[in-house]
Design a protein around this motif. Sequence first.
Motif, short mmCIF file in Angstrom:
data_model
loop_
_atom_site.label_atom_id
_atom_site.label_comp_id
_atom_site.label_asym_id
_atom_site.label_seq_id
_atom_site.Cartn_x
_atom_site.Cartn_y
_atom_site.Cartn_z
N TYR A 275 11.51 87.20 -79.56
CA TYR A 275 11.74 88.62 -79.83
C TYR A 275 12.53 88.80 -81.12
CZ TYR A 275 10.63 88.87 -74.84
OH TYR A 275 10.03 88.74 -73.62
N ARG A 276 12.53 90.05 -81.56
CA ARG A 276 13.33 90.43 -82.73
C ARG A 276 13.98 91.77 -82.44
NH1 ARG A 276 16.17 91.29 -86.73
NH2 ARG A 276 15.48 91.43 -88.90
N LEU A 277 15.27 91.85 -82.73
CA LEU A 277 16.01 93.11 -82.61
C LEU A 277 16.29 93.63 -84.02
CD1 LEU A 277 18.71 92.66 -79.80
CD2 LEU A 277 16.82 94.28 -79.84
N VAL A 278 15.70 94.77 -84.35
CA VAL A 278 15.91 95.36 -85.68
C VAL A 278 16.85 96.55 -85.53
CG1 VAL A 278 14.81 96.43 -87.67
CG2 VAL A 278 13.61 94.63 -86.40
N PRO A 279 17.98 96.55 -86.25
CA PRO A 279 18.93 97.66 -86.14
C PRO A 279 18.28 99.00 -86.42
CG PRO A 279 19.90 95.83 -87.33
CD PRO A 279 18.45 95.50 -87.16
N LEU A 280 18.72 100.02 -85.70
CA LEU A 280 18.18 101.36 -85.86
C LEU A 280 19.02 102.13 -86.86
CD1 LEU A 280 16.02 103.35 -84.77
CD2 LEU A 280 17.73 104.10 -83.11
N GLY A 281 18.34 102.66 -87.90
CA GLY A 281 19.03 103.49 -88.88
C GLY A 281 19.04 104.94 -88.44
N ALA A 282 19.04 105.85 -89.41
CA ALA A 282 19.10 107.29 -89.10
C ALA A 282 17.86 107.73 -88.33
CB ALA A 282 19.25 108.07 -90.39
N PRO A 283 17.99 108.60 -87.32
CA PRO A 283 19.27 109.06 -86.79
C PRO A 283 19.92 107.95 -85.96
CG PRO A 283 17.51 109.92 -85.45
CD PRO A 283 16.85 109.20 -86.59
N ARG A 284 21.18 107.70 -86.22
CA ARG A 284 21.90 106.62 -85.54
C ARG A 284 22.16 107.02 -84.08
NH1 ARG A 284 24.89 102.15 -86.56
NH2 ARG A 284 26.78 101.82 -85.33
N ILE A 285 21.75 106.16 -83.17
CA ILE A 285 21.98 106.37 -81.74
C ILE A 285 22.93 105.28 -81.26
CG2 ILE A 285 20.92 106.55 -79.46
CD1 ILE A 285 18.31 107.24 -80.80
N THR A 286 23.94 105.69 -80.55
CA THR A 286 24.90 104.71 -80.04
C THR A 286 24.91 104.72 -78.52
OG1 THR A 286 26.71 106.32 -80.12
CG2 THR A 286 26.40 104.93 -82.07
N VAL A 287 25.31 103.59 -77.96
CA VAL A 287 25.51 103.51 -76.52
C VAL A 287 27.02 103.47 -76.28
CG1 VAL A 287 25.31 100.97 -76.60
CG2 VAL A 287 25.09 102.18 -74.42
N SER A 288 27.49 104.36 -75.44
CA SER A 288 28.91 104.42 -75.10
C SER A 288 29.07 104.18 -73.60
CB SER A 288 29.50 105.79 -75.46
OG SER A 288 29.44 106.00 -76.85
N ILE A 289 30.05 103.38 -73.28
CA ILE A 289 30.36 103.07 -71.88
C ILE A 289 31.86 103.28 -71.67
CG2 ILE A 289 30.27 101.33 -70.05
CD1 ILE A 289 28.02 99.98 -71.58
N GLY A 290 32.20 103.92 -70.58
CA GLY A 290 33.61 104.18 -70.33
C GLY A 290 33.84 104.50 -68.87
N VAL A 291 34.87 105.28 -68.62
CA VAL A 291 35.23 105.62 -67.25
C VAL A 291 35.16 107.13 -67.06
CG1 VAL A 291 36.68 103.61 -66.83
CG2 VAL A 291 37.69 105.62 -67.92
N ALA A 292 34.88 107.53 -65.82
CA ALA A 292 34.84 108.95 -65.46
C ALA A 292 35.67 109.15 -64.20
CB ALA A 292 33.40 109.40 -65.23
N TRP A 293 36.28 110.33 -64.08
CA TRP A 293 37.12 110.62 -62.92
C TRP A 293 37.22 112.13 -62.73
CZ3 TRP A 293 38.77 109.41 -67.73
CH2 TRP A 293 39.71 110.25 -68.34
N ARG A 294 37.67 112.54 -61.55
CA ARG A 294 37.85 113.95 -61.26
C ARG A 294 39.16 114.45 -61.86
NH1 ARG A 294 36.70 111.69 -56.78
NH2 ARG A 294 38.84 111.86 -56.02
N PRO A 295 39.16 115.61 -62.52
CA PRO A 295 40.41 116.16 -63.05
C PRO A 295 41.42 116.35 -61.91
CG PRO A 295 38.53 117.36 -63.92
CD PRO A 295 37.99 116.45 -62.85
N GLY A 296 42.64 115.96 -62.17
CA GLY A 296 43.69 116.12 -61.17
C GLY A 296 43.88 114.92 -60.27
N SER A 297 42.89 114.01 -60.23
CA SER A 297 43.01 112.86 -59.33
C SER A 297 44.03 111.85 -59.86
CB SER A 297 41.66 112.18 -59.15
OG SER A 297 41.16 111.70 -60.39
#
Length: 322
Positions: A275-297
């Motif tokens: 396989y080959r992975l070719v970087p994607l130029g414009a429009p640049r799309i990113t993958v973001s991973i993080g945490v989610a929670w209920r406000p106040g918890s």
Amino acid sequence: MPDRSRGRDPGDLLGNVDIQQLRCFVAVADELHFGRAAERLHVTPSPLSRRIRELEHELGSDLFIREYHRVRLTVFGLDFLEPAREVLKRFDALKHLSQDPEAYRRRRCRLGVAPLAAPLVVDAVLDAFHRAAPDVELPLTPAPSAELLAELAGDGLDLAVVHLPIGVPDLNSLTVGRGPYAVAMRADDEFAGRDSLTLSELRHREFLMASPKVHPFFMGGIRAAMLAAGITRIIDLPHTDVIQVATQVSRTGALNLTPGGPNHPAARVFGSPDYRLVPLGAPRITVSIGVAWRPGSEAQVPGLDDVLTALRDEYGANPISL
């Protein structure tokens, strides 16, 4: 239907209503679409619609205005929504009660983890707990992002490691890791020698797309970017297995948009010489991973405020490179 509910508190109208009817109602109210609500509940639209009709009959008033390709809440439906959510929240909390008398004195945070989340992000969250709240128990729930977000909104979880953005206005989120997207292809593809590609250059090509059911909002953003670039030959796969996606790329010659950073599991699958992975130029799309929670918890769940502070201090301005 005659409105027998006029002048009565929606919270007092439950009568013989069962919990599944309420769950169906809240799902349709959230989605404003019977088909999507049915998918969310893993049922077909027909029994879902029947449960809503039975609920309306029991309440003596319509909950939805049904139009062609459109669903809206009635005034009574709007009034009934929050009491219904509260009943579901209280009911779902029952399953977390334990016969173990010591359970009430333990410090615990119910953590959900999406299987496709980058291990570096998951490790960062676990490490934050070990440093900021070492005495907090962490019962883990692995599930797709969409299911975790539903559990989080319904008070079935306290924190979830998911792909962002979440698309749920009633939840908070924090990015912990971020990386670029790339185009995965066979090593003998016509574009395999390129240093980068734009989506518009690929508008004549066929793309494979992992099942959007794992996270409709996140996947919808990727699809929107592809359609905006003129890519219309999109094949939705019934799974999210990266290895199976790679097999399909090899077999058919189709392309696949995938996280392209070296620290994401998907990129490692396509790291083979085949396989080959070719970087994607414009429009640049990113993958973001993080945490989610209920406000106040943060003030209610043991250790959560300290953990979120630790993650924010360490990664808020400089997310992990994926």
